[in-house]
Motif scaffolding. Structure first.
Motif, PDB file in Angstrom:
ATOM      1  N   SER A   1      -0.807   7.017  -7.566  1.00 33.40           N
ATOM      2  CA  SER A   1      -0.904   7.763  -6.316  1.00 33.40           C
ATOM      3  C   SER A   1       0.340   7.584  -5.447  1.00 33.40           C
ATOM      4  O   SER A   1       0.829   8.541  -4.843  1.00 33.40           O
ATOM      5  N   SER A   2       0.867   6.350  -5.391  1.00 31.80           N
ATOM      6  CA  SER A   2       2.046   6.110  -4.551  1.00 31.80           C
ATOM      7  C   SER A   2       3.289   6.769  -5.140  1.00 31.80           C
ATOM      8  O   SER A   2       4.124   7.294  -4.402  1.00 31.80           O
TER       9      SER A   2
ATOM     10  N   ASN B   1       0.836  -1.197   0.000  1.00 35.99           N
ATOM     11  CA  ASN B   1       0.000   0.000   0.000  1.00 35.99           C
ATOM     12  C   ASN B   1       0.875   1.252   0.000  1.00 35.99           C
ATOM     13  O   ASN B   1       2.103   1.175   0.107  1.00 35.99           O
ATOM     14  N   GLU B   2       0.244   2.405  -0.117  1.00 35.00           N
ATOM     15  CA  GLU B   2       0.987   3.670  -0.224  1.00 35.00           C
ATOM     16  C   GLU B   2       1.899   3.903   0.974  1.00 35.00           C
ATOM     17  O   GLU B   2       3.049   4.325   0.821  1.00 35.00           O
TER      18      GLU B   2
END
Length: 547
Positions: A60-61, A28-29
């Motif tokens: 997004s990351s 995840n980020e």
């Protein structure tokens, strides 16, 4: 673009792109940002944060990482397609500086069978992609995918056109790990001899480990003029993985003279921490034999090796554990250990040479080591005070356990029945998981306030009926104790391991009491049943918190 220091080897880390895409579960980020910031502390020059066009999450990351890096250059990957390149630019547009890394395959098998185009078509696509990326940044990297299997004439032509189109870094990947060092080194040397404008770009390499050649190929490329190496922490990546960051960094550092003073910006004392963080977050355990960062990398079991290391560490250690961030080397006490090792360990525990008979202790040590496999400090001490090993002295026995752990919403609950001395006790309680619930019950029953510092589960064989072996390390009053359990039920094996560790603590208390007694005059017969029984009773009281 910054002026190139030809003595510096740029470290381009792709753990978050090539490494992450090989994991069973995406990060995840928050996890990606945590790794990126660790890489920056490690001294990585360029961080390939992801492949922005591949998914909204990756986009997004990459954006988040770019916004948080202060020293390392953020980079995004793109195919030689305008849409991909635009996605990288959009993700990193808020950064003061960033890199666009675009690629296309150049080998015959890829060009003809995958892309189904002519090489001239591929050449045109590459030039167009590079020029499009140069609209957004001067820092454009171009990769010739599968360069290791690309005909050398085509590869030279592609590199020349890529540099002319504006690429300031040209990457030569051994994408499928096909080449060997002499062959790959010759490819790099040929490029430097035949490409007229090669001095206008940094030549990079990205080697895979399918034949175990990734680090060797990368280092020979550096010797032939490459000044960027693309790596992953712990060698993560597709199939057999990528070139390992820690191996390249420490090879260049350790053999600096051989590499004519070449260096990297990697901070070596941060290597162990980075390795452990990446392994933990990615749920990819580092193999014990892994170079530089494996648990056995600085372990010595052979008596000859231990003797040499104790006299001069450089006899068998070309790198010290402290230099990469580990606290110390690990000298395992096994049946292969020699007298010098046992004497040194006793001295380290505070025993003077004249306080023990080395021949006697060593003889009994070998008997115990043959029986137990590995001997620990508290085992060794017991050999000083008792003619028979304390290994068979058991205060705590697991009689029965029951665990309830269902689906979501169910709180893991355990019930444990133990024999402690000659009495039986039962406790039940909850935990964050089934093992935690069991451990909470055991620590309450034994009243041993120990802290779990390491837990390792492994299967002794394949198949549905394989036994699960659990090894635990616990800290008790500033000292580490080891326990092991074996069962077809992994929760039971976990419980047995902790009980085993608790018994080690109990035996250590008996030894401590005997040590204290020896300072006030040795008992007439310390091995008498009466003396041992008295010490056992006091040790039991001590570990159960009654005194």
């Amino acid at each position: 673009m910054d002026k190139v220091d030809n003595n510096r080897v740029i470290i381009f880390d792709t753990t978050l792109r090539d490494g992450e895409q090989a994991l069973q579960q995406s990060l995840n980020e928050r996890q990606k940002l945590q790794i990126a910031l660790m890489l920056e502390q490690l001294g990585v020059d360029v961080i390939e944060a992801g492949f922005p066009v591949s998914s909204p999450g990756d986009f997004s990351s990459v954006k988040l990482i770019g916004q948080n890096l202060k020293n390392a250059i953020p980079c995004g990957l793109s195919r030689a397609v305008e849409r991909d390149i635009d996605a990288v630019k959009e993700a990193l547009s808020s950064c003061e500086r960033f890199r666009i890394h675009t690629f296309i395959a150049t080998s015959d098998v890829h060009v003809q069978d995958k892309l189904r185009k002519s090489f001239d078509d591929i050449l045109g696509m590459a030039e167009h992609a590079i020029k499009h990326a140069r609209q957004y940044t001067d820092d454009v990297e171009f990769s010739c995918e599968d360069a290791g299997r690309t005909p050398i004439d085509n590869l030279c032509r592609m590199v020349e056109h890529a540099i002319k189109a504006g690429a300031r870094t040209v990457n030569i990947p051994d994408t499928v790990g096909y080449t060997i060092p002499s062959e790959f080194g010759n490819i790099i040397a040929t490029l430097f001899n035949r490409v007229p404008n090669i001095d206008q770009a940094v030549i990079s390499v990205h080697c895979h480990n399918d034949l175990g050649m990734a680090t060797g190929n990368s280092l020979v490329a550096v010797q032939n003029g490459a000044r960027q190496v693309e790596v992953c922490v712990n060698g993560l990546g597709e199939r057999a993985g990528n070139c390992s960051l820690e191996e390249v960094a420490m090879a260049l550092r350790t053999r600096k003279t051989l590499f004519n003073g070449l260096y990297t910006n990697i901070v070596p004392t941060n290597i162990a921490r980075a390795s452990q963080m990446v392994a933990g977050i990615c749920n990819e355990k580092v193999p014990p034999h892994k170079a530089i960062v494996g648990s056995n990398a600085f372990a010595h079991s052979s008596g000859i090796h231990q003797d040499g290391v104790l006299k001069n560490r450089s006899t068998y250690e070309i790198i010290t554990p402290e230099s990469v961030g580990f606290k110390e080397n690990n000298l395992h006490m096994t049946a292969r250990s020699g007298r010098h090792m046992i004497k040194s360990r006793l001295n380290a525990l505070g025993y003077a040479d004249d306080s023990f008979n080395l021949d006697d202790v060593y003889s009994r040590f070998l008997e115990l080591a043959d029986k137990k496999g590995e001997v620990f400090d508290y085992d060794l001490e017991s050999l000083l005070f008792f003619s028979q090993t304390m290994e068979d002295k058991t205060q705590f026995t697991l009689e029965n356990l029951n665990v309830i752990c269902g689906g979501s919403g169910t709180i893991p609950t355990a019930s444990v029945r133990m024999k402690i001395g000659d009495e039986y006790f039962i406790d039940s309680g909850t935990g964050d998981g089934p093992v935690d619930a069991v451990f909470n019950c055991i620590t309450r029953l034994t009243r041993i306030d120990c802290k779990l510092v390491d837990y390792n589960l492994s299967a002794t064989s394949g198949g549905m009926n394989a036994q699960g072996k659990v090894d635990v390390d616990v800290m008790y009053k500033g000292r580490k104790y080891h326990g092991r359990g074996l069962s077809t039920d992994v929760i039971e094996s976990s419980a047995l391991a902790l009980v085993n560790a608790c018994n080690a603590i109990y035996r250590a208390q008996i030894i401590e009491l005997e040590k204290a007694a020896s300072h006030n005059g040795m008992p007439a017969d310390p091995d008498s049943q009466e003396a041992i029984a008295a010490m056992e009773a006091k040790a039991a009281s001590l570990v159960r918190g009654q005194i």
